[in-house]
Design an enzyme around this catalytic site. Structure first.
Site, PDB file in Angstrom:
ATOM      1  CG  LEU A  90     -14.138 -59.787 -17.545  1.00 46.81           C
ATOM      2  CD1 LEU A  90     -15.639 -59.950 -17.756  1.00 46.81           C
ATOM      3  CD2 LEU A  90     -13.805 -58.315 -17.298  1.00 46.81           C
ATOM      4  CG  HIS A 107     -26.515 -64.540 -16.315  1.00 45.32           C
ATOM      5  ND1 HIS A 107     -25.493 -64.137 -15.491  1.00 45.32           N
ATOM      6  CD2 HIS A 107     -27.602 -63.828 -15.944  1.00 45.32           C
ATOM      7  CE1 HIS A 107     -25.943 -63.213 -14.658  1.00 45.32           C
ATOM      8  NE2 HIS A 107     -27.215 -63.006 -14.915  1.00 45.32           N
TER       9      HIS A 107
END
Ligand code: GRF
Length: 193
Positions: A90, A107
């Site tokens: 992250l 993604h």
């Protein structure tokens, strides 16, 4: 007059096939270049890929990555865009804040479905297959403080066959990624210029 090229940084944790597709696509660009690769994994194959094109990789650990110094150094580099290409961590809020709408991720599914913490790589494809989805695809999106939640820039779909395994689906998805991620990045760069 020679114009200064836009400079991109790529963050990658593993294989780096998307990183290479982006580097290759921009190789002859007069306006954009990949300046540096950043990785949290000293064994990542992306490092070798970078070397082929004379692009160096900075390796960092979690303590370094989340330090004030790291985000200040990154800010000082004044990259025009930061590209996440299979980057597993992250991004800390201070980096997100200083590169607002300048960090992009890809993604391997159609967000908001099949996103969030733990949804990466084969986990994604496995879940798509288990749920008997007929379609999957790719999502290119801005990065905010949460996994896979930033505004969507681009999506495209592919078929999921009932004979698919996570590997065969991953292969189809990777092809889509290599085909579209470099072009979407180039388009975003053209908007900045
Ligand atoms: C890609 O499938 C991407 O969608 C995801 O991680 C994978 C990275 O693959 N975020 P590679 O390292 O570019 O081959």
């Amino acid at each position: 007059m020679t114009m200064k090229k836009l400079r991109l940084a790529i963050f990658a944790s593993g294989n780096g096939s998307n990183a290479e597709a982006i580097i290759k696509h921009l190789l002859n660009s007069a306006t954009v270049e990949v300046s540096r690769i950043y990785s949290n994994n000293k064994d990542a194959y992306v490092i070798e890929r970078g070397k082929k094109f004379n692009i160096s990789t900075d390796i960092f650990n979690k303590i370094e990555f989340t330090s004030q110094e790291f985000s200040e150094t990154l800010l000082n580099k004044k990259y025009d865009l930061i590209i996440l290409a299979g980057f597993m961590w992250l991004v800390p809020p201070s980096i997100v804040a200083s590169y607002k709408n300048k960090i992009i991720n890809i993604h391997p599914a159609l967000l908001p479905a099949y996103g969030g913490k733990g949804m990466y790589g084969d986990n994604v494809h496995q879940a798509v297959i288990e749920n008997n989805e007929n379609e999957s695809g790719i999502t290119i999106h801005y990065v905010n403080e949460y996994y896979d939640e930033g505004d969507i820039i681009f999506q495209t779909k592919c078929t999921v066959l009932n004979t698919d395994t996570p590997d065969s689906l991953a292969e189809r998805i990777h092809k889509l990624e290599h085909q579209h991620y470099p072009k979407v990045i180039e388009k975003l760069c053209a908007e900045i210029l």
